[in-house]
Write a protein that holds these residues in place. Structure first.
Motif, PDB file in Angstrom:
ATOM      1  N   LYS A  11     134.518 -61.921 -75.965  1.00 38.95           N
ATOM      2  CA  LYS A  11     133.664 -61.050 -75.164  1.00 38.95           C
ATOM      3  C   LYS A  11     134.351 -59.701 -75.031  1.00 38.95           C
ATOM      4  CE  LYS A  11     130.193 -59.727 -72.682  1.00 38.95           C
ATOM      5  NZ  LYS A  11     128.844 -59.549 -73.294  1.00 38.95           N
ATOM      6  N   TYR A  13     134.140 -55.676 -73.722  1.00 38.17           N
ATOM      7  CA  TYR A  13     133.550 -54.649 -72.882  1.00 38.17           C
ATOM      8  C   TYR A  13     134.117 -53.313 -73.355  1.00 38.17           C
ATOM      9  CZ  TYR A  13     132.285 -58.536 -69.803  1.00 38.17           C
ATOM     10  OH  TYR A  13     131.782 -59.707 -69.292  1.00 38.17           O
ATOM     11  N   SER A  43     136.406 -65.308 -64.922  1.00 36.77           N
ATOM     12  CA  SER A  43     135.049 -65.018 -64.458  1.00 36.77           C
ATOM     13  C   SER A  43     134.109 -64.773 -65.626  1.00 36.77           C
ATOM     14  CB  SER A  43     135.060 -63.804 -63.513  1.00 36.77           C
ATOM     15  OG  SER A  43     135.716 -64.110 -62.305  1.00 36.77           O
ATOM     16  N   THR A  44     134.612 -64.154 -66.682  1.00 33.96           N
ATOM     17  CA  THR A  44     133.778 -63.935 -67.870  1.00 33.96           C
ATOM     18  C   THR A  44     133.321 -65.256 -68.455  1.00 33.96           C
ATOM     19  OG1 THR A  44     134.897 -61.851 -68.392  1.00 33.96           O
ATOM     20  CG2 THR A  44     133.747 -62.950 -70.191  1.00 33.96           C
ATOM     21  N   ASN A  47     130.746 -66.850 -66.120  1.00 33.55           N
ATOM     22  CA  ASN A  47     129.462 -66.157 -66.210  1.00 33.55           C
ATOM     23  C   ASN A  47     128.713 -66.519 -67.491  1.00 33.55           C
ATOM     24  OD1 ASN A  47     129.668 -64.814 -63.745  1.00 33.55           O
ATOM     25  ND2 ASN A  47     130.685 -63.042 -64.634  1.00 33.55           N
ATOM     26  N   MET A  48     129.445 -66.747 -68.578  1.00 33.42           N
ATOM     27  CA  MET A  48     128.810 -67.210 -69.808  1.00 33.42           C
ATOM     28  C   MET A  48     128.226 -68.609 -69.625  1.00 33.42           C
ATOM     29  SD  MET A  48     131.415 -66.059 -72.821  1.00 33.42           S
ATOM     30  CE  MET A  48     131.758 -64.336 -73.177  1.00 33.42           C
ATOM     31  N   LEU A  52     124.841 -65.667 -67.293  1.00 28.52           N
ATOM     32  CA  LEU A  52     124.794 -64.310 -66.763  1.00 28.52           C
ATOM     33  C   LEU A  52     125.260 -63.272 -67.777  1.00 28.52           C
ATOM     34  CD1 LEU A  52     126.083 -64.877 -63.111  1.00 28.52           C
ATOM     35  CD2 LEU A  52     123.732 -64.477 -63.873  1.00 28.52           C
ATOM     36  N   THR A  53     125.990 -63.709 -68.787  1.00 27.96           N
ATOM     37  CA  THR A  53     126.399 -62.824 -69.869  1.00 27.96           C
ATOM     38  C   THR A  53     126.478 -63.660 -71.146  1.00 27.96           C
ATOM     39  OG1 THR A  53     128.018 -61.141 -70.551  1.00 27.96           O
ATOM     40  CG2 THR A  53     128.891 -63.153 -69.572  1.00 27.96           C
ATOM     41  N   VAL A  54     126.506 -62.992 -72.282  1.00 30.64           N
ATOM     42  CA  VAL A  54     126.522 -63.708 -73.568  1.00 30.64           C
ATOM     43  C   VAL A  54     127.759 -63.295 -74.351  1.00 30.64           C
ATOM     44  CG1 VAL A  54     124.026 -63.933 -73.679  1.00 30.64           C
ATOM     45  CG2 VAL A  54     125.113 -61.921 -74.674  1.00 30.64           C
ATOM     46  N   PRO A  55     128.259 -64.165 -75.221  1.00 22.59           N
ATOM     47  CA  PRO A  55     129.450 -63.839 -76.001  1.00 22.59           C
ATOM     48  C   PRO A  55     129.181 -62.710 -77.003  1.00 22.59           C
ATOM     49  CG  PRO A  55     129.020 -66.214 -76.030  1.00 22.59           C
ATOM     50  CD  PRO A  55     127.809 -65.553 -75.478  1.00 22.59           C
ATOM     51  N   THR A  56     130.225 -61.942 -77.269  1.00 20.88           N
ATOM     52  CA  THR A  56     130.180 -60.982 -78.374  1.00 20.88           C
ATOM     53  C   THR A  56     130.325 -61.727 -79.694  1.00 20.88           C
ATOM     54  OG1 THR A  56     131.203 -59.312 -76.933  1.00 20.88           O
ATOM     55  CG2 THR A  56     131.217 -58.878 -79.309  1.00 20.88           C
TER      56      THR A  56
END
Length: 300
Positions: A11, A13, A43-44, A47-48, A52-56
């Motif tokens: 992931k 940013y 937390s990343t 959240n995945m 709430l968020t998706v992997p790169t």
């Protein structure tokens, strides 16, 4: 069967990677501690797992192959985020009604009974609750959905010792009653030792340690002896971390087979807190199942 599985997950940013080549299988039916320094990616990853968020790069699945954030996953997973956010101007009763209106699985009697057992008044505004009461309301709301997987991100970080103890006690009672899987991120390692039976340590965005708590603690020992003889110990043992004062050294070693104790040294059992701190101080060391766990590192 796995509660959460990550396959070569990364992931990013901007130019910063929060996770990189993170591979992990969190077993079902366990209370799993997720530990690591700030910025390690805890937390990343959580959240995945809740969508709430998706992997790169790579892929995360939950509950034996389900996509995070899908309707099936949302019905079966409860999430208590960092700082247990709730609407401060709502009463506790209004909070229960709000969550009930958004949930396909909801047990009003369960939530009310948990709060009654804790003497938390339903008519009080959430913003007027103590930190411990606030956390207990968030936990009661999560458990009233009867999740198969409960994910908690630093839920006791701001609580005093008594409130932390009460929160963990309520969590363990729920685990005993319902047999749900729990993935718990926390910096309070002493509390984790009391409630968790599986450990994952993240460092620099990758999994550093993963395994059954009893197996990990049982396969590590503390050696204490003359500071000038650390090199000899390092040649004979799989050293995780070594710390020396003026004359005496303390060395955490990983025991994979019976080893004679060097003359002048003493061997003692370790505990979860010592083990975690030693690995965090030696980020190149690892304790993983299979070939990935065969790396050795010495850190003085």
């Amino acid at each position: 069967m796995s509660a959460v599985e990550a396959q070569a997950v990364g992931k990013r940013y901007g130019r910063t990677w929060a996770l990189r080549d993170c591979t992990l299988a969190v077993p079902s039916g366990r209370v799993v501690a997720l530990v690591g320094p700030n910025g390690a990616g805890k937390s990343t990853l959580l959240n995945m797992a809740v969508g709430l968020t998706v992997p790169t790069t790579g892929r995360v699945t939950v509950l034996d192959g389900t996509d995070p954030g899908s309707p099936t996953a949302l019905d079966r997973i409860a999430f208590v985020a960092q700082d247990t956010p709730l609407y401060p101007n709502l009463s506790v009763a209004d909070t229960l009604r709000l969550v009930a209106s958004l949930s396909n699985r909801w047990d009003e009697a369960n939530a009310q009974q948990r709060l009654a057992d804790l003497d938390i008044p339903l008519g009080r505004r959430v913003g007027k609750l103590s930190g411990g009461q606030h956390a207990q309301v968030a936990l009661a709301v999560a458990l009233a959905r009867h999740p198969d997987l409960l994910i908690l991100d630093e839920p006791v970080a701001r609580l005093d010792p008594l409130a932390r103890h009460d929160f963990m006690g309520a969590l363990m009672a729920a685990v005993a009653d319902e047999g749900l899987s729990v993935l718990l991120s926390s910096h309070v390692v002493a509390e984790l030792e009391r409630v968790c039976d599986y450990l994952v340590v993240l460092s620099r965005g990758q999994v550093q340690v993963a395994g059954d708590v009893d197996d990990l603690v049982g396969s590590h020992r503390i050696l204490t002896g003359p500071a000038g003889e650390i090199d000899a110990v390092s040649a004979a043992f799989d050293v995780v971390h070594a710390h020396s004062a003026e004359r005496q050294a303390s060395v955490l070693v990983r025991i994979t087979r019976p080893m004679p104790v060097p003359a002048g040294w003493q061997l003692a059992e370790t505990n979860l807190e010592e083990l975690v701190l030693s690995y965090l101080r030696a980020p190149r060391a690892s304790a993983l199942p299979g070939p990935l766990g065969e790396r050795r590192a010495v850190s003085a």
